[in-house]
Design a protein around this motif. Structure first.
Motif, PDB file in Angstrom:
ATOM      1  N   ASP A  86      18.819 -12.192  58.770  1.00  0.00           N
ATOM      2  CA  ASP A  86      19.855 -14.206  58.124  1.00  0.00           C
ATOM      3  C   ASP A  86      21.063 -13.506  57.205  1.00  0.00           C
ATOM      4  O   ASP A  86      21.816 -14.676  57.519  1.00  0.00           O
ATOM      5  CB  ASP A  86      18.167 -14.467  57.214  1.00  0.00           C
ATOM      6  CG  ASP A  86      16.745 -14.419  57.876  1.00  0.00           C
ATOM      7  OD1 ASP A  86      17.354 -15.090  58.827  1.00  0.00           O
ATOM      8  OD2 ASP A  86      15.531 -14.656  57.268  1.00  0.00           O
ATOM      9  N   VAL A  87      21.132 -12.467  56.577  1.00  0.00           N
ATOM     10  CA  VAL A  87      22.171 -12.460  55.584  1.00  0.00           C
ATOM     11  C   VAL A  87      23.273 -11.597  56.448  1.00  0.00           C
ATOM     12  O   VAL A  87      23.099 -10.346  56.329  1.00  0.00           O
ATOM     13  CB  VAL A  87      21.277 -12.512  54.084  1.00  0.00           C
ATOM     14  CG1 VAL A  87      23.424 -12.429  53.545  1.00  0.00           C
ATOM     15  CG2 VAL A  87      21.436 -13.943  53.726  1.00  0.00           C
ATOM     16  N   HIS A  88      24.360 -11.505  55.968  1.00  0.00           N
ATOM     17  CA  HIS A  88      25.053 -10.597  56.403  1.00  0.00           C
ATOM     18  C   HIS A  88      26.568 -10.697  55.691  1.00  0.00           C
ATOM     19  O   HIS A  88      27.623 -12.166  54.789  1.00  0.00           O
ATOM     20  CB  HIS A  88      25.999 -10.844  57.866  1.00  0.00           C
ATOM     21  CG  HIS A  88      27.213  -9.644  57.949  1.00  0.00           C
ATOM     22  ND1 HIS A  88      27.108  -8.889  57.938  1.00  0.00           N
ATOM     23  CD2 HIS A  88      28.556 -10.252  58.536  1.00  0.00           C
ATOM     24  CE1 HIS A  88      28.182  -7.790  57.848  1.00  0.00           C
ATOM     25  NE2 HIS A  88      28.866  -8.766  58.402  1.00  0.00           N
ATOM     26  N   ILE A  89      26.301  -9.413  54.346  1.00  0.00           N
ATOM     27  CA  ILE A  89      27.689  -9.662  53.232  1.00  0.00           C
ATOM     28  C   ILE A  89      28.636  -9.905  53.675  1.00  0.00           C
ATOM     29  O   ILE A  89      29.391  -8.287  54.334  1.00  0.00           O
ATOM     30  CB  ILE A  89      26.665  -8.927  52.134  1.00  0.00           C
ATOM     31  CG1 ILE A  89      25.839  -9.556  51.976  1.00  0.00           C
ATOM     32  CG2 ILE A  89      27.940  -8.512  50.967  1.00  0.00           C
ATOM     33  CD1 ILE A  89      24.822  -8.720  50.783  1.00  0.00           C
ATOM     34  N   VAL A  90      29.797 -10.044  53.410  1.00  0.00           N
ATOM     35  CA  VAL A  90      31.191 -10.401  54.689  1.00  0.00           C
ATOM     36  C   VAL A  90      32.033  -9.811  53.108  1.00  0.00           C
ATOM     37  O   VAL A  90      32.889  -9.228  53.413  1.00  0.00           O
ATOM     38  CB  VAL A  90      31.580 -11.411  55.689  1.00  0.00           C
ATOM     39  CG1 VAL A  90      30.828 -11.542  56.054  1.00  0.00           C
ATOM     40  CG2 VAL A  90      31.412 -12.569  54.417  1.00  0.00           C
ATOM     41  N   SER A  91      31.960 -10.244  52.091  1.00  0.00           N
ATOM     42  CA  SER A  91      32.621 -10.119  50.943  1.00  0.00           C
ATOM     43  C   SER A  91      32.521  -9.475  49.796  1.00  0.00           C
ATOM     44  O   SER A  91      31.236 -10.566  49.127  1.00  0.00           O
ATOM     45  CB  SER A  91      33.924 -10.949  50.897  1.00  0.00           C
ATOM     46  OG  SER A  91      34.824 -11.410  49.718  1.00  0.00           O
ATOM     47  N   TYR A  92      33.162  -8.534  49.300  1.00  0.00           N
ATOM     48  CA  TYR A  92      32.485  -8.389  47.431  1.00  0.00           C
ATOM     49  C   TYR A  92      33.869  -9.104  46.866  1.00  0.00           C
ATOM     50  O   TYR A  92      34.758  -8.304  46.505  1.00  0.00           O
ATOM     51  CB  TYR A  92      32.715  -6.823  47.077  1.00  0.00           C
ATOM     52  CG  TYR A  92      31.348  -6.095  48.032  1.00  0.00           C
ATOM     53  CD1 TYR A  92      29.813  -5.883  47.313  1.00  0.00           C
ATOM     54  CD2 TYR A  92      30.857  -6.170  49.516  1.00  0.00           C
ATOM     55  CE1 TYR A  92      28.777  -5.716  47.774  1.00  0.00           C
ATOM     56  CE2 TYR A  92      29.722  -5.598  50.347  1.00  0.00           C
ATOM     57  CZ  TYR A  92      28.975  -5.092  48.938  1.00  0.00           C
ATOM     58  OH  TYR A  92      27.485  -5.754  50.205  1.00  0.00           O
ATOM     59  N   CYS A  93      34.192 -10.119  45.952  1.00  0.00           N
ATOM     60  CA  CYS A  93      34.870 -10.326  44.854  1.00  0.00           C
ATOM     61  C   CYS A  93      34.645 -10.043  43.728  1.00  0.00           C
ATOM     62  O   CYS A  93      33.114  -9.090  43.452  1.00  0.00           O
ATOM     63  CB  CYS A  93      34.054 -12.283  45.117  1.00  0.00           C
ATOM     64  SG  CYS A  93      34.097 -12.370  46.301  1.00  0.00           S
ATOM     65  N   ALA A  94      35.728 -10.292  43.134  1.00  0.00           N
ATOM     66  CA  ALA A  94      36.011  -9.964  41.995  1.00  0.00           C
ATOM     67  C   ALA A  94      35.850 -10.690  40.985  1.00  0.00           C
ATOM     68  O   ALA A  94      34.960  -9.953  39.275  1.00  0.00           O
ATOM     69  CB  ALA A  94      37.525  -9.182  41.829  1.00  0.00           C
TER      70      ALA A  94
END
Length: 412
Positions: A86-94
């Motif tokens: 269901d989910v795709h992590i596209v960015s790891y934010c600061a």
């Protein structure tokens, strides 16, 4: 002598009926606007809706992550969330400001926030929290993100509980972590698909709305062409109320017999939607629904004085009618006022009955309240259509006599 007069009246009435039916079919073919609403829209709209929702469920929803803990446990949690369908992590934010900007720009539909105390709380045996921020403009995005995060948290919770139990058997671990075994079964929509849920209701609504628009457009054209701008022309064939109502309704029924078969049978088959209806049951249910829609449209056509009016009056009602039908919004949660308003429209009972028959395999006896309601609407709207056209005949006759008297006065 009386029998001869009666036979002559019957023959004249039948001749007028078939003449009106033939003329209405000719007008349907010749009038491009009516042809679009009767043929093109019923063919194209179901395909468009079915193509849009053909994937049934939303997968790989893009999400951003703000991991302020940066521990092994937090990375494991995020890895398992990303591994779901269901989910795709596209960015790891600061920080959250960066994540909010991605959400604002539409690059992600949700933000998973892991607090700094995540691993510390788990080590101390304290309940920790994971925050989920979702774009609520799309309920399916919210559902995918929430379900994925909840499933992962429950799974990790079981693993942590097993570790704390120490040296135990697999059976003891199973009983300790899941004392009550449960299994989720989605009845009548096994894959929780949006198309299987919504498309049957939309298909039924398309029949009613296209009839309202097509009959309304035809009525507007008739008023613009007739010399007295009434719904019924002052012709010999249009003298009887029954012959007008039956002639027009037979013409519409002939067209929508084919259209309904395409919408309710061919479209679900083409897109592999749920079809549990018995052919005889579906036919028996469709007949009163189409008749109720036809007579309802003929009754409403009295309000149409120009061709363009039907677009402004009827088009905007599609979405509200879908909501108050009790399908896209729970029927028990609809206020009583709007529930009573919904009884005016054949689509309310048509949607409920068709979903029951087609998606749940119900029989006519099991949906008899909706089935009987459609027959009642058929009778009521047939009477109102007769009243409407009778009044139009009288108005047309009155105007014709008034003009004839004026002509005689001028001649004298």
């Amino acid at each position: 002598m009386k029998n001869h007069s009666l036979l002559h009246t019957i023959r004249e009435g039948l001749a007028g009926l078939f003449h009106i039916c033939r003329e209405e079919l000719k007008n349907t073919i010749k009038d491009q606007g009516v042809l679009i609403f009767f043929i093109l829209v019923p063919i194209a709209y179901p395909l468009v809706y079915a193509f849009i929702y053909t994937n049934e469920v939303v997968r790989e929803v893009p999400a951003a992550v703000v991991d302020t803990d940066r521990s092994a446990q937090s990375r494991e949690f995020l890895r398992k969330v990303d591994a779901t369908a269901d989910v795709h992590i596209v960015s790891y934010c600061a920080d959250m400001e960066e994540a909010k900007q991605l959400l604002k720009n539409g690059k992600v539909y949700g933000v998973i926030y892991i607090p700094e105390s995540f691993s510390h709380d788990l080590a101390k045996g304290i309940q920790t929290h994971v925050s989920l921020y979702c774009d609520m403009s799309g309920m399916l995005y919210y559902k995918a993100l929430l379900v994925a995060s909840t499933d992962v948290s429950l799974h990790m919770g079981k693993e942590i509980q097993i570790q704390r139990l120490g040296n135990t058997t697999d059976r003891q671990d199973e009983i300790s972590t899941t004392p009550i075994a449960y299994q989720e079964v989605s009845l009548f929509n096994t894959q929780n698909g949006f198309a299987s849920f919504l498309i049957p209701a939309v298909l039924i609504l398309i029949i009613q709305q296209t009839l309202l628009l097509g009959v309304g457009l035809s009525a507007g054209t008739a008023r613009e062409k007739n010399s007295f701008r009434h719904l019924v022309p002052f012709n010999r064939e249009y003298r009887g109320t029954l012959r007008i109502v039956l002639g027009k309704s037979i013409a519409y029924l002939l067209v929508y017999a084919v259209v309904s078969a395409y919408i309710l049978c061919a479209v679900p088959y083409m897109f592999s939607l749920i079809q549990l209806a018995e052919p005889a049951t579906l036919l028996a249910f469709t007949v009163p629904y189409v008749l109720a829609c036809i007579f309802f449209a003929m009754t409403c056509s009295v309000f149409i004085h120009h061709r363009e009016s039907c677009m402004m009056i009827y088009v905007f009602t599609s979405v509200p009618l879908l909501f108050i039908s009790g399908i896209s919004w729970p029927g028990a949660a609809i206020p009583k006022f709007w529930e009573i308003i919904s009884w005016i429209f054949p689509s309310t009972f048509g949607i409920r009955g068709f979903v029951g028959i087609n998606s749940m395999g119900a029989t006519l006896q099991e949906i008899q309240s909706d089935y009987f309601a459609l027959w009642i609407q058929t009778g009521v709207y047939f009477i109102t259509a007769c009243i409407v056209y009778r009044r139009q005949i009288l108005l047309s006759r009155h105007k014709a006599l008034a003009r004839l008297q004026q002509y005689r006065k001028r001649k004298k």
